[in-house]
Design an enzyme around this catalytic site. Structure first.
Site, mmCIF file in Angstrom:
data_model
loop_
_atom_site.group_PDB
_atom_site.id
_atom_site.type_symbol
_atom_site.label_atom_id
_atom_site.label_comp_id
_atom_site.label_asym_id
_atom_site.label_seq_id
_atom_site.Cartn_x
_atom_site.Cartn_y
_atom_site.Cartn_z
ATOM 1 N N TYR A 1 0.846 -1.212 0.000
ATOM 2 C CA TYR A 1 0.000 0.000 0.000
ATOM 3 C C TYR A 1 0.881 1.262 0.000
ATOM 4 C CZ TYR A 1 -4.108 -2.841 1.383
ATOM 5 O OH TYR A 1 -5.127 -3.758 1.448
ATOM 6 N N ARG B 1 10.235 1.775 8.510
ATOM 7 C CA ARG B 1 10.571 0.527 9.235
ATOM 8 C C ARG B 1 11.895 0.657 9.969
ATOM 9 N NH1 ARG B 1 8.120 -4.405 5.428
ATOM 10 N NH2 ARG B 1 6.312 -3.193 4.779
ATOM 11 N N ASP C 1 -0.995 -8.673 -3.019
ATOM 12 C CA ASP C 1 0.355 -8.319 -3.472
ATOM 13 C C ASP C 1 1.270 -9.516 -3.669
ATOM 14 O OD1 ASP C 1 0.935 -8.921 -0.809
ATOM 15 O OD2 ASP C 1 2.531 -7.419 -0.733
ATOM 16 N N GLU C 2 0.681 -10.723 -3.719
ATOM 17 C CA GLU C 2 1.522 -11.908 -3.925
ATOM 18 C C GLU C 2 0.972 -12.745 -5.082
ATOM 19 O OE1 GLU C 2 2.497 -14.278 -0.429
ATOM 20 O OE2 GLU C 2 1.802 -12.631 0.812
HETATM 21 P P1 TTP Z 1 2.095 -7.660 3.303
HETATM 22 O O1 TTP Z 1 2.587 -8.356 2.089
HETATM 23 O O2 TTP Z 1 2.022 -8.416 4.572
HETATM 24 O O3 TTP Z 1 3.041 -6.442 3.592
HETATM 25 P P2 TTP Z 1 3.679 -5.353 2.651
HETATM 26 O O4 TTP Z 1 3.577 -5.669 1.228
HETATM 27 O O5 TTP Z 1 3.111 -4.047 3.050
HETATM 28 O O6 TTP Z 1 5.184 -5.378 3.126
HETATM 29 P P3 TTP Z 1 6.342 -6.357 2.734
HETATM 30 O O7 TTP Z 1 5.827 -7.381 1.789
HETATM 31 O O8 TTP Z 1 7.404 -5.493 2.143
HETATM 32 O O9 TTP Z 1 6.788 -6.956 4.026
HETATM 33 O O10 TTP Z 1 0.676 -7.039 3.073
HETATM 34 C C1 TTP Z 1 0.276 -6.488 1.827
HETATM 35 C C2 TTP Z 1 -0.639 -5.293 2.054
HETATM 36 O O11 TTP Z 1 -1.783 -5.703 2.765
HETATM 37 C C3 TTP Z 1 -0.013 -4.224 2.891
HETATM 38 O O12 TTP Z 1 0.690 -3.281 2.101
HETATM 39 C C4 TTP Z 1 -1.146 -3.609 3.612
HETATM 40 C C5 TTP Z 1 -2.226 -4.675 3.640
HETATM 41 N N1 TTP Z 1 -2.411 -5.208 4.990
HETATM 42 C C6 TTP Z 1 -3.610 -4.966 5.636
HETATM 43 O O13 TTP Z 1 -4.486 -4.290 5.109
HETATM 44 N N2 TTP Z 1 -3.788 -5.467 6.884
HETATM 45 C C7 TTP Z 1 -2.837 -6.188 7.513
HETATM 46 O O14 TTP Z 1 -3.042 -6.617 8.659
HETATM 47 C C8 TTP Z 1 -1.600 -6.442 6.825
HETATM 48 C C9 TTP Z 1 -0.509 -7.244 7.465
HETATM 49 C C10 TTP Z 1 -1.445 -5.931 5.562
HETATM 50 MG MG MG Z 2 4.286 -7.408 0.280
#
Ligand code: TTP
Ligand code: MG
Length: 488
Positions: free
Chosen positions: A17, A49, A104-105
């Site tokens: 995000y 971070r 995001d995966e």
């Molecule tokens: P993640 O992949 O857990 O985190 P990220 O992409 O922000 O960070 P990174 O991969 O670099 O460690 O989560 C993906 C998105 O999901 C994150 O940007 C925000 C959202 N999110 C939520 O809305 N609620 C949550 O509890 C979490 C963990 C993430």
């Molecule tokens: Mg991520």
């Protein structure tokens, strides 16, 4: 048996995000940035971070760690979904096997592409990091060469995501999904890591807790804990019989396999979602506030549904009542019903949602709702654009379904179309006369273009019949003749 023949890449977008917000507003790249949802920071950029800000940290705590933290609201998921879809589409240009795992995966099976590339150039070079020993004994099946080629492809794709969308990503390259996912988070952000099968066991053991093994959910981990299995090593050493006492045979085998990093599940091509929904945490105690929240959810939801392009057939609401025993949790209840409401008729949707709401909540008592959700499930595809009479009729009725105004009733779209045409034809100065022998009611229901066609058929037929009044020629297969046959 562990099969090494595939090459799977797991992609994870860095601080998702936060990156979307930084792409929208590049000034945010140079400041510690947190994405706020309600009272927590759901994610933050890597600059933030460094101050120790973690996912889901309370705003107050985050501000204490980093007083300069810039907060951007991240409750409207529209831009995040859009970006997620763009990444998905880009990945699909490399392989038809792309499986979305959250926003995001993604997993991509690049086995075929690797094969092609290895045919073109035998040699493959390592790109990025390796987990474990680079020189671990080579496997006879040739997986090392394939995985190295996979690392080249992963870099190529990550470069493309960055060039096209401005997003940095992490990637894990391995011979199955679970290992690719785990190894991808070994080096972050904006890095990639490859795992050779010989090092799979070491990678799994490095997780230590069974709770860190993907796809072993909390429920299964709780059951394992009850039989004193909390570490990956303990899961390795327990026998299947012991697991079989608390899980069924398949589940027991699956847990054991996962703990060794064995995962033969294919990369499933992600299709359209089975449901599209949104929910918000809230504190609602009045009918009016519930209606307002439904309106808010519906507005955002309709944008997603229109973009999806399918027609929703079922509406579902989710409600979590306040439970003093679980102030932060409690069970969600759902109710659903079939719908046939034009997407523009928001009032009708809200009315339907409220009717469902009163099936969960007692209308005569007081209430406190802590989660409210709205979703659509069971979709019908929009008809194809093929230019047949049938699709023309369908298309027009569906078009109306999508575009009709708030005064539309909850009727079948085809019936509405009938009424619309009737008005159109009866009131129009250009109304086309119904040819003799054709049912007037049916004729009136037809679109003007079709009426025109039938009238032309009739006049052509008439001329032909006048010319050969005694001829026994069979009637040609025209719409006019078809309708005449129907009447008699
Ligand atoms: P993640 O992949 O857990 O985190 P990220 O992409 O922000 O960070 P990174 O991969 O670099 O460690 O989560 C993906 C998105 O999901 C994150 O940007 C925000 C959202 N999110 C939520 O809305 N609620 C949550 O509890 C979490 C963990 C993430
Ligand atoms: Mg991520």
């Amino acid at each position: 048996m562990d099969d090494h023949s595939r090459v799977i890449i797991h992609f994870d977008i860095d601080c998702f995000y936060a990156q979307v917000e930084m792409v929208k507003n590049p000034k945010l790249r140079s400041v510690p940035l947190g994405i706020q949802q309600k009272t927590v920071v759901v994610t933050s950029n890597y600059l933030a971070r460094e101050y120790g800000i973690k996912k889901c940290m309370r705003i107050s705590e985050a501000k204490e760690l980093c007083p300069n933290l810039v907060l951007v609201k991240g409750e409207d998921l529209y831009d995040y979904r859009q970006t997620s879809n763009k990444v998905f589409e880009l990945l699909q240009s490399y392989s038809p096997f792309v499986e979305k795992l959250g926003m995001d995966e993604n997993f991509v099976d690049v086995t075929e592409l690797v094969k092609e590339r290895l045919q073109q150039a035998q040699k493959a070079d390592l790109v990025g990091f390796v987990f474990g020993d680079v020189n671990s004994t080579e496997c006879v099946c040739g997986c090392q060469e394939r995985l190295l080629k996979g690392s080249e492809i992963a870099q190529e794709i990550r470069d493309k995501v960055y060039t096209n969308l401005g997003l940095t990503t992490c990637a894990g390259i391995a011979h199955n999904k679970i290992l690719a996912k785990i190894v991808g988070s070994e080096n972050k952000p904006n890095k990639q890591t490859v795992l050779f099968p010989n090092d799979a066991l070491e990678l799994m053991l490095s997780l230590r807790s069974v709770r860190r093994i993907p796809w072993i959910g909390n429920a299964a981990a709780d059951v394992l804990e009850r039989i004193s299995i909390t570490t990956v090593e303990e899961l390795h050493n327990c026998d299947l019989e012991q697991l079989g006492r608390v899980f069924d045979r398949d589940k027991a085998k699956n847990l054991k396999d996962l703990s060794f990093g064995i995962d033969n599940t294919p990369v499933k091509t992600t299709g359209k979602p089975l449901s599209i929904g949104l929910e918000d945490a809230c504190k609602l105690t009045e009918e009016k506030a519930v209606q307002t929240k439904f309106h808010e959810l519906l507005k955002r939801l309709l944008i997603l549904v229109k973009e999806d392009g399918r027609i929703p057939k079922v509406i579902r609401i989710t409600v979590r009542k306040f439970n003093p025993l679980h102030p932060m949790g409690g069970l969600r209840e759902t109710r659903q019903c079939h719908i046939n409401i034009p997407l523009t008729n928001e009032e009708k949707f809200i009315q339907t949602a409220m009717n469902l709401f009163w099936k969960i909540i007692n209308r005569n008592g007081s209430f406190k709702v802590t989660v409210l959700g709205l979703s659509f499930t069971k979709f019908a595809d929009k008809p194809s654009e093929k230019n047949t009479l049938n699709t023309f009729l369908m298309k027009t009725s569906q078009k109306e379904y999508f575009e009709s105004d708030a005064s539309c009733s909850n009727q079948e779209p085809v019936l509405k179309r009938g009424k619309f045409l009737q008005d159109n034809v009866e009131n129009s100065e250009n109304a086309i006369e119904c040819p003799p022998g054709v049912d007037k009611t049916v004729f009136k229901e037809l679109p003007l273009e079709v009426q025109q066609e039938i009238w032309s058929d009739y006049t052509r037929n008439k001329q032909l019949m006048d010319k050969n009044s005694k001829s026994k020629l069979s009637k040609p297969n025209t719409l006019f003749n078809f309708l005449q046959r129907q009447k008699h």
